[in-house]
Motif scaffolding. Structure first.
Motif, PDB file in Angstrom:
ATOM      1  N   ILE A 125      34.546  54.553  26.135  1.00  0.00           N
ATOM      2  CA  ILE A 125      35.381  53.350  26.015  1.00  0.00           C
ATOM      3  C   ILE A 125      35.957  52.955  27.371  1.00  0.00           C
ATOM      4  O   ILE A 125      36.005  51.771  27.715  1.00  0.00           O
ATOM      5  N   PHE A 126      36.410  53.939  28.158  1.00  0.00           N
ATOM      6  CA  PHE A 126      36.965  53.631  29.481  1.00  0.00           C
ATOM      7  C   PHE A 126      35.959  52.862  30.338  1.00  0.00           C
ATOM      8  O   PHE A 126      36.312  51.930  31.062  1.00  0.00           O
ATOM      9  N   GLN A 127      34.696  53.262  30.269  1.00  0.00           N
ATOM     10  CA  GLN A 127      33.678  52.665  31.120  1.00  0.00           C
ATOM     11  C   GLN A 127      33.094  51.364  30.557  1.00  0.00           C
ATOM     12  O   GLN A 127      32.589  50.533  31.320  1.00  0.00           O
ATOM     13  N   ASN A 128      33.177  51.177  29.243  1.00  0.00           N
ATOM     14  CA  ASN A 128      32.415  50.083  28.629  1.00  0.00           C
ATOM     15  C   ASN A 128      33.222  49.164  27.724  1.00  0.00           C
ATOM     16  O   ASN A 128      32.632  48.308  27.042  1.00  0.00           O
ATOM     17  N   SER A 129      34.534  49.304  27.700  1.00  0.00           N
ATOM     18  CA  SER A 129      35.362  48.514  26.790  1.00  0.00           C
ATOM     19  C   SER A 129      35.082  47.015  26.898  1.00  0.00           C
ATOM     20  O   SER A 129      34.897  46.330  25.888  1.00  0.00           O
ATOM     21  N   ILE A 130      35.056  46.488  28.114  1.00  0.00           N
ATOM     22  CA  ILE A 130      34.823  45.058  28.328  1.00  0.00           C
ATOM     23  C   ILE A 130      33.457  44.635  27.782  1.00  0.00           C
ATOM     24  O   ILE A 130      33.324  43.577  27.158  1.00  0.00           O
ATOM     25  N   TYR A 131      32.457  45.456  28.005  1.00  0.00           N
ATOM     26  CA  TYR A 131      31.103  45.117  27.558  1.00  0.00           C
ATOM     27  C   TYR A 131      31.010  45.149  26.032  1.00  0.00           C
ATOM     28  O   TYR A 131      30.380  44.270  25.422  1.00  0.00           O
ATOM     29  N   TYR A 132      31.624  46.143  25.409  1.00  0.00           N
ATOM     30  CA  TYR A 132      31.601  46.225  23.951  1.00  0.00           C
ATOM     31  C   TYR A 132      32.339  45.030  23.341  1.00  0.00           C
ATOM     32  O   TYR A 132      31.889  44.447  22.351  1.00  0.00           O
TER      33      TYR A 132
END
Length: 319
Positions: A125-132
């Protein structure tokens, strides 16, 4: 990525980069929406490549979809105070398309369209929150999504934060006196030790949430960190956050609910402020406090005070 998929990806990436170079933002939006719906995996790969550039664009023209409204509260059940009212009000004014749901559930559903993981860890989630979230906004582009949220706001070293104003149109934070929050936890969990551990996040473990057979780990932290993360002036100003106090819900509900509609109007929702509807809603609910008395030992008060005093003082809560 398979050969045919890679060919499609390279073609679509080249098309989007050309549109980006020529400032054709509305076309970028429509193309990304088509890609994410027809093939979320390719859409996700395109978003990873392009979003860092998109977030640096100063134009106010729509590029991503800002159809998320986050309803934040350390106590998840308190989110219903806002969500039930919004649902009532929007149905009464015949607001075209909106949805009331859980951010945790919607996040899991969006990730499920991309991969088959049975467990979603905090680092993911830290690395991909914006993308998700971008995928989520495209998969449900035809509705405004009002979502209860348990994640604390976070920033990463790469400057990809928990969310962005191009995805989240605005948010609300509902807060309550820490003693009331803890008392409610203690009554629900029937254990002061488990309650103090959850309130203070003493074991520094994320919350676990399961939906559709997939486990999501939620980084909420303790009451102080969670509350401070969403009430931070920079976060509130950037993401159009409104901070509401639960005691005002009980003492002046008309003003409390009116402020919700006013904040939505200020966040580009074309809706009327109708106090007759607000009065109708107030007359249909009970305004009796869910926690009637505070029954905390000096030891419990001391443990709470030591961890929340600074944030508590900021909101005028006496400990």
């Amino acid at each position: 990525m398979k050969i045919i998929q890679n060919i499609k990806y390279q073609y679509q990436l080249k098309l989007l980069e050309d549109l980006l170079k020529n400032n054709k933002y509305s076309e970028i939006n429509s193309n990304l929406e088509n890609y994410c719906n027809s093939n979320p995996v390719i859409g996700y790969s395109l978003l990873i490549k392009l979003i860092p550039q998109i977030l640096n664009i100063t134009s106010e023209e729509k590029i991503l979809n800002d159809n998320l409204v986050l309803i934040n509260s350390f106590d998840k059940s308190d989110c219903d105070i806002l969500l039930k009212f919004i649902n009532f009000y929007f149905s009464k004014i015949n607001f075209p398309k909106y949805e009331i749901s859980s951010y945790q559930n919607e996040l899991i559903s969006a990730i499920k369209s991309l991969k088959n993981d049975k467990e979603i860890l905090p680092e993911d989630i830290f690395q991909n929150s914006i993308y998700y979230q971008s995928i989520l906004t495209y998969l449900k582009s035809n509705v405004i999504q009002f979502l209860d949220n348990q994640f604390a706001f976070f920033s990463t070293k790469s400057n990809l934060n928990f969310t962005n104003i191009r995805l989240t149109r605005c948010y609300f934070l509902l807060i309550d006196h820490p003693y009331f929050v803890f008392q409610k936890l203690k009554e629900r969990l029937q254990s002061k030790d488990i309650a103090i551990n959850e309130f203070l996040n003493s074991d520094d473990k994320p919350l676990s949430h399961e939906h559709g057979g997939i486990k999501l780990h939620i980084t909420r932290k303790d009451w102080s960190v969670y509350t401070n993360s969403w009430s931070d002036p920079n976060v509130a100003n950037t993401l159009k956050g409104a901070i509401l106090k639960k005691d005002e819900y009980y003492s002046n509900p008309e003003e409390f609910f009116g402020s919700i509609i006013l904040h939505l109007r200020q966040s580009n929702f074309d809706i009327p402020l109708d106090y007759s509807l607000i009065s109708e809603y107030i007359s249909s609910i009970s305004l009796k406090r869910d926690v009637q008395t505070i029954n905390l030992s000096n030891r419990e008060k001391k443990a709470i005070r030591r961890n929340v005093e600074k944030v508590s003082d900021h909101f005028g809560y006496e400990l």
